[in-house]
Motif scaffolding. Structure first.
Motif, PDB file in Angstrom:
ATOM      1  N   ASN A 168       0.935  -1.230   0.063  1.00  0.00           N
ATOM      2  CA  ASN A 168       0.053   0.019   0.151  1.00  0.00           C
ATOM      3  C   ASN A 168       0.788   1.081  -0.002  1.00  0.00           C
ATOM      4  OD1 ASN A 168      -1.699   2.241   0.649  1.00  0.00           O
ATOM      5  ND2 ASN A 168      -2.836   1.016   2.147  1.00  0.00           N
ATOM      6  N   PRO A 169       1.023   1.923  -1.005  1.00  0.00           N
ATOM      7  CA  PRO A 169       1.784   3.139  -1.012  1.00  0.00           C
ATOM      8  C   PRO A 169       1.497   4.265  -0.029  1.00  0.00           C
ATOM      9  CG  PRO A 169       0.042   3.445  -3.021  1.00  0.00           C
ATOM     10  CD  PRO A 169      -0.211   1.955  -2.147  1.00  0.00           C
ATOM     11  N   LYS A 170       0.434   4.077   0.750  1.00  0.00           N
ATOM     12  CA  LYS A 170       0.002   5.186   1.935  1.00  0.00           C
ATOM     13  C   LYS A 170       0.827   4.771   3.107  1.00  0.00           C
ATOM     14  CE  LYS A 170      -4.116   7.129   0.256  1.00  0.00           C
ATOM     15  NZ  LYS A 170      -5.480   7.281   0.352  1.00  0.00           N
ATOM     16  N   THR A 171       1.226   3.103   3.218  1.00  0.00           N
ATOM     17  CA  THR A 171       1.790   2.926   4.479  1.00  0.00           C
ATOM     18  C   THR A 171       3.144   2.289   4.319  1.00  0.00           C
ATOM     19  OG1 THR A 171       1.096   0.500   3.842  1.00  0.00           O
ATOM     20  CG2 THR A 171      -0.423   1.864   5.256  1.00  0.00           C
ATOM     21  N   THR A 172       3.851   2.341   3.045  1.00  0.00           N
ATOM     22  CA  THR A 172       5.306   2.129   2.745  1.00  0.00           C
ATOM     23  C   THR A 172       6.036   3.227   3.519  1.00  0.00           C
ATOM     24  OG1 THR A 172       5.137   2.865   0.737  1.00  0.00           O
ATOM     25  CG2 THR A 172       4.826   0.580   1.047  1.00  0.00           C
ATOM     26  N   THR A 173       7.371   3.090   4.112  1.00  0.00           N
ATOM     27  CA  THR A 173       7.981   4.130   4.494  1.00  0.00           C
ATOM     28  C   THR A 173       8.878   4.610   3.518  1.00  0.00           C
ATOM     29  OG1 THR A 173       9.597   2.208   5.170  1.00  0.00           O
ATOM     30  CG2 THR A 173       8.117   2.924   6.741  1.00  0.00           C
ATOM     31  N   ALA A 174       9.022   4.047   2.413  1.00  0.00           N
ATOM     32  CA  ALA A 174      10.000   4.490   1.123  1.00  0.00           C
ATOM     33  C   ALA A 174       9.307   5.814   0.677  1.00  0.00           C
ATOM     34  CB  ALA A 174      10.253   3.569   0.072  1.00  0.00           C
ATOM     35  N   SER A 175      10.035   6.926   0.456  1.00  0.00           N
ATOM     36  CA  SER A 175       9.335   8.265  -0.068  1.00  0.00           C
ATOM     37  C   SER A 175      10.141   8.889  -1.072  1.00  0.00           C
ATOM     38  CB  SER A 175       9.429   9.205   1.103  1.00  0.00           C
ATOM     39  OG  SER A 175       9.181  10.381   0.701  1.00  0.00           O
ATOM     40  N   ASN A 176       9.450   9.406  -2.057  1.00  0.00           N
ATOM     41  CA  ASN A 176       9.998  10.031  -3.159  1.00  0.00           C
ATOM     42  C   ASN A 176      11.066  11.171  -2.707  1.00  0.00           C
ATOM     43  OD1 ASN A 176       8.796   8.761  -5.001  1.00  0.00           O
ATOM     44  ND2 ASN A 176       7.278  10.409  -5.628  1.00  0.00           N
ATOM     45  N   THR A 177      10.991  11.596  -1.566  1.00  0.00           N
ATOM     46  CA  THR A 177      11.948  12.459  -1.004  1.00  0.00           C
ATOM     47  C   THR A 177      13.624  11.854  -0.500  1.00  0.00           C
ATOM     48  OG1 THR A 177      11.352  12.179   1.286  1.00  0.00           O
ATOM     49  CG2 THR A 177      10.476  14.108  -0.099  1.00  0.00           C
TER      50      THR A 177
ATOM     51  N   LYS B 148      14.543   9.538  -2.452  1.00  0.00           N
ATOM     52  CA  LYS B 148      15.439   8.998  -3.847  1.00  0.00           C
ATOM     53  C   LYS B 148      16.584   9.726  -3.816  1.00  0.00           C
ATOM     54  CE  LYS B 148      13.656   7.803  -8.261  1.00  0.00           C
ATOM     55  NZ  LYS B 148      12.513   7.857  -9.172  1.00  0.00           N
ATOM     56  N   ASP B 149      17.566   9.124  -4.396  1.00  0.00           N
ATOM     57  CA  ASP B 149      18.638   9.633  -4.823  1.00  0.00           C
ATOM     58  C   ASP B 149      18.459  10.658  -5.782  1.00  0.00           C
ATOM     59  OD1 ASP B 149      21.326  10.376  -5.627  1.00  0.00           O
ATOM     60  OD2 ASP B 149      21.989   8.382  -5.767  1.00  0.00           O
ATOM     61  N   PRO B 150      18.924  11.943  -5.576  1.00  0.00           N
ATOM     62  CA  PRO B 150      18.860  12.979  -6.786  1.00  0.00           C
ATOM     63  C   PRO B 150      19.241  12.622  -8.045  1.00  0.00           C
ATOM     64  CG  PRO B 150      19.546  13.862  -4.760  1.00  0.00           C
ATOM     65  CD  PRO B 150      19.838  12.500  -4.363  1.00  0.00           C
ATOM     66  N   ASP B 151      20.339  11.970  -8.137  1.00  0.00           N
ATOM     67  CA  ASP B 151      20.631  11.302  -9.265  1.00  0.00           C
ATOM     68  C   ASP B 151      19.861  10.585 -10.327  1.00  0.00           C
ATOM     69  OD1 ASP B 151      23.322  12.706  -9.288  1.00  0.00           O
ATOM     70  OD2 ASP B 151      24.238  10.916  -8.032  1.00  0.00           O
ATOM     71  N   ASP B 152      18.846   9.895  -9.598  1.00  0.00           N
ATOM     72  CA  ASP B 152      17.672   9.294 -10.238  1.00  0.00           C
ATOM     73  C   ASP B 152      16.591   9.878 -10.519  1.00  0.00           C
ATOM     74  OD1 ASP B 152      19.613   7.080 -10.083  1.00  0.00           O
ATOM     75  OD2 ASP B 152      18.647   6.232  -7.947  1.00  0.00           O
TER      76      ASP B 152
ATOM     77  N   LYS C  92      18.339  20.955 -10.128  1.00  0.00           N
ATOM     78  CA  LYS C  92      17.579  20.500  -9.003  1.00  0.00           C
ATOM     79  C   LYS C  92      18.296  19.275  -8.170  1.00  0.00           C
ATOM     80  CE  LYS C  92      12.755  20.989 -10.589  1.00  0.00           C
ATOM     81  NZ  LYS C  92      11.728  20.336 -11.013  1.00  0.00           N
ATOM     82  N   ALA C  93      19.025  18.604  -9.064  1.00  0.00           N
ATOM     83  CA  ALA C  93      19.670  17.311  -8.148  1.00  0.00           C
ATOM     84  C   ALA C  93      20.780  18.029  -7.533  1.00  0.00           C
ATOM     85  CB  ALA C  93      20.019  16.184  -9.311  1.00  0.00           C
ATOM     86  N   GLU C  94      21.669  18.831  -8.311  1.00  0.00           N
ATOM     87  CA  GLU C  94      22.780  19.381  -7.626  1.00  0.00           C
ATOM     88  C   GLU C  94      22.629  20.233  -6.446  1.00  0.00           C
ATOM     89  OE1 GLU C  94      26.499  19.776  -6.524  1.00  0.00           O
ATOM     90  OE2 GLU C  94      25.880  18.447  -8.242  1.00  0.00           O
ATOM     91  N   ALA C  95      21.603  20.963  -6.435  1.00  0.00           N
ATOM     92  CA  ALA C  95      21.079  21.965  -5.297  1.00  0.00           C
ATOM     93  C   ALA C  95      20.633  20.900  -4.314  1.00  0.00           C
ATOM     94  CB  ALA C  95      19.835  22.773  -5.857  1.00  0.00           C
TER      95      ALA C  95
END
Length: 71
Positions: free
Chosen positions: A3-12, A14-18, A53-56
């Motif tokens: 369930n995406p609402k209960t998973t702990t992984a977040s887009n924030t 995610k490695d900026p290089d990705d 965005k990634a470098e910042a």
């Protein structure tokens, strides 16, 4: 399937290089925060107008650590 609402992984987290939009110019919010952090960390050279965005994001993370600012 997780369930995406209960998973702990977040887009924030995610490695900026990705990031799909990582090559786009940094946002206004990133620019403002990066400038503030560079002043707090006594590292004015960390701020540059032409960052992606990634470098910042990477520089913000590094400066938070240097300045002792929590996430």
């Amino acid at each position: 399937m997780d369930n995406p609402k209960t998973t702990t992984a977040s887009n924030t987290e995610k490695d900026p290089d990705d990031w799909v939009s990582g090559d786009e110019p940094m946002t206004g919010a990133q620019a403002s925060y990066l400038k503030t952090l560079s002043e707090q960390a006594h590292d004015p050279d960390a701020y540059q107008d032409d960052l992606s965005k990634a470098e910042a994001s990477k520089r913000i993370d590094a400066l938070r650590e240097k300045a002792g600012v929590a996430k």
